[in-house]
Scaffold this motif. Structure first.
Motif, mmCIF file in Angstrom:
data_model
loop_
_atom_site.group_PDB
_atom_site.id
_atom_site.type_symbol
_atom_site.label_atom_id
_atom_site.label_comp_id
_atom_site.label_asym_id
_atom_site.label_seq_id
_atom_site.Cartn_x
_atom_site.Cartn_y
_atom_site.Cartn_z
ATOM 1 N N ALA A 222 -4.417 -5.820 -2.082
ATOM 2 C CA ALA A 222 -3.120 -5.360 -2.570
ATOM 3 C C ALA A 222 -3.222 -3.982 -3.202
ATOM 4 N N LEU A 223 -4.421 -3.536 -3.523
ATOM 5 C CA LEU A 223 -4.603 -2.221 -4.138
ATOM 6 C C LEU A 223 -4.285 -1.111 -3.141
ATOM 7 N N LEU A 224 -3.618 -0.073 -3.636
ATOM 8 C CA LEU A 224 -3.291 1.101 -2.833
ATOM 9 C C LEU A 224 -3.901 2.333 -3.493
ATOM 10 N N ALA A 225 -4.409 3.252 -2.694
ATOM 11 C CA ALA A 225 -4.973 4.490 -3.228
ATOM 12 C C ALA A 225 -3.849 5.481 -3.494
ATOM 13 N N LEU A 226 -3.737 5.983 -4.714
ATOM 14 C CA LEU A 226 -2.706 6.942 -5.083
ATOM 15 C C LEU A 226 -3.154 8.361 -4.775
ATOM 16 N N ALA A 227 -2.186 9.187 -4.345
ATOM 17 C CA ALA A 227 -2.504 10.573 -3.996
ATOM 18 C C ALA A 227 -3.078 11.313 -5.184
ATOM 19 N N GLU A 228 -2.599 10.989 -6.394
ATOM 20 C CA GLU A 228 -3.086 11.675 -7.577
ATOM 21 C C GLU A 228 -4.372 11.075 -8.126
ATOM 22 N N GLY A 229 -4.917 10.075 -7.439
ATOM 23 C CA GLY A 229 -6.152 9.440 -7.854
ATOM 24 C C GLY A 229 -5.906 8.083 -8.465
ATOM 25 N N GLY A 230 -6.887 7.235 -8.396
ATOM 26 C CA GLY A 230 -6.768 5.899 -8.943
ATOM 27 C C GLY A 230 -6.097 4.946 -7.972
ATOM 28 N N TYR A 231 -5.677 3.812 -8.489
ATOM 29 C CA TYR A 231 -5.076 2.773 -7.663
ATOM 30 C C TYR A 231 -3.699 2.400 -8.169
ATOM 31 N N GLY A 232 -2.899 1.836 -7.268
ATOM 32 C CA GLY A 232 -1.577 1.356 -7.618
ATOM 33 C C GLY A 232 -1.266 0.071 -6.882
ATOM 34 N N LEU A 233 -0.139 -0.520 -7.239
ATOM 35 C CA LEU A 233 0.371 -1.712 -6.570
ATOM 36 C C LEU A 233 1.792 -1.442 -6.113
ATOM 37 N N GLN A 234 2.144 -2.001 -4.966
ATOM 38 C CA GLN A 234 3.528 -1.923 -4.487
ATOM 39 C C GLN A 234 4.277 -3.127 -5.061
ATOM 40 N N VAL A 235 5.073 -2.862 -6.089
ATOM 41 C CA VAL A 235 5.818 -3.928 -6.746
ATOM 42 C C VAL A 235 7.106 -4.180 -5.980
ATOM 43 N N VAL A 236 7.365 -5.434 -5.666
ATOM 44 C CA VAL A 236 8.538 -5.828 -4.880
ATOM 45 C C VAL A 236 9.496 -6.586 -5.796
ATOM 46 N N ASP A 237 10.747 -6.070 -5.898
ATOM 47 C CA ASP A 237 11.790 -6.716 -6.688
ATOM 48 C C ASP A 237 13.031 -6.829 -5.822
#
Length: 352
Positions: free
Chosen positions: A301-316
């Motif tokens: 579920a981890l995504l690589a962020l363009a600015e560095g680090g990781y993110g998640l795609q939160v679905v609401d």
């Protein structure tokens, strides 16, 4: 040595492969930027953020036996006339071998014998000898650091029982000090061999069975003295144990221009040794760290962020946003996460 990866190394490899591909195929919006999603923009699947206990663990191959051996060399000159059987256990007051039909006796202590002892001598080695004499039943003296006439009398009684000349002096080479009982691992000399000071006679080991494992330096985090481990035996059964000792060694290369290798030698002790096994191949499961009741998501579920680090795609509902997160422990296909708005039950996208 083979090993089974079940932790961060596997997780990291999966992230490196899967996340990089996701970025190359189209990139990501900036962190925490909400976006109204059409049906085709929603993730292929979702997963809930859940609380769980993550355990960083790895299994490594090892050997069951009696641990490292040490060489025992004589300080006496003469003919070796008696040797114990390989596999025998020798305890305090018992002979390790005989030279010219006189015994070389094991006593307990950590200070090696380095001189003859007689009346008037003082030191830690005197006290160590007296402690052993007392434990063997020879009394009449005060256990301290002074070799008195009373000590000499006790030594003469001990010498008489061993069939030695009753001199009251303990000659260098007559006693070998070890921390505890020893097991005869192998015989370097045999009865009839001519010995002189420095001649190796025996190889000894501890009396309790242990498991030993060699780890690479990269796995040093696993080797914590006192830590619990699980040892899997050849029949598939598992025995609980603890790390008893950790030692760093350098293994010399067999190649002329090869590089030496640093290894972490781990000794695992048992509260109750496995029955019926003197030597066997085993598997040792190490636990490096554990995080209890933390927020977790599937690693993919981890995504690589363009600015560095990781993110998640939160679905609401039909809305998605990319939220930057901090990652913690990786284990068993899941990863510890924390971030703004990330809570138990939050739905996150899981790329196909």
């Amino acid at each position: 040595m083979s090993r089974k990866w079940t932790t961060a190394a596997v997780a990291g490899a999966l992230v490196a492969a899967g996340v990089t591909m996701y970025v190359l195929l189209g990139g990501l919006p900036k962190a925490e930027e909400p976006a109204q999603a059409g049906a085709s923009d929603l993730p292929a699947s979702t997963a809930d953020v859940t609380k769980a206990t993550l355990v960083d663990k790895e299994s490594h191959d090892g050997s069951l036996g009696y641990g490292d051996t040490s060489a025992l060399a004589t300080r006496l000159s003469g003919t070796v006339t008696w040797m114990p059987a390989t596999g025998a256990t020798v305890g305090r007051g018992r002979p390790l071998y005989k030279v010219d039909s006189t015994p070389v006796v094991l006593m307990y202590g950590t200070l090696p014998a380095y001189r003859s002892l007689s009346s008037g001598d003082k030191g830690t080695d005197v006290k160590q000898l007296e402690q052993n004499l007392w434990a063997l039943g020879y009394r009449g003296f005060t256990v301290d650091s002074t070799y008195t006439a009373a000590t000499a009398d006790a030594v003469e009684d001990w010498q008489e029982d061993l069939g030695l000349d009753e001199t009251g002096t303990v000659d260098l080479g007559r006693v070998v000090f070890k921390p505890s009982a020893v097991r005869i691992d192998s015989r370097t000399a045999e009865p009839g061999a001519v010995a002189q000071p420095g001649t190796e006679i025996l190889q000894t080991s501890g009396t309790g069975r242990v498991a030993t494992v060699k780890l690479d330096v990269a796995d040093q985090r696993l080797a914590k003295k006192g830590a619990k481990v699980d040892v899997t035996l050849p029949d598939g059964s598992t025995v609980a144990a603890r790390i008893a000792d950790v030692e760093t060694t350098v293994e010399q290369s067999d190649e002329p221009n090869g590089q030496d290798e640093t290894k972490i030698n781990v000794t695992v002790g048992f509260a109750k040794a496995p029955a019926g096994l003197n030597a066997a191949s085993v598997s040792v499961l190490f636990v490096a760290s554990q995080r209890e009741n933390v927020l977790t998501v599937p690693v993919n579920a981890l995504l690589a962020l363009a600015e560095g680090g990781y993110g998640l795609q939160v679905v609401d509902g039909n809305t998605t946003s990319i939220v930057a997160v901090e990652t913690g422990l990786f284990a068993d296909g899941r990863v510890e996460v924390s971030g703004n708005g990330i809570a138990e039950g939050t739905k996150v996208g899981v790329p196909a």
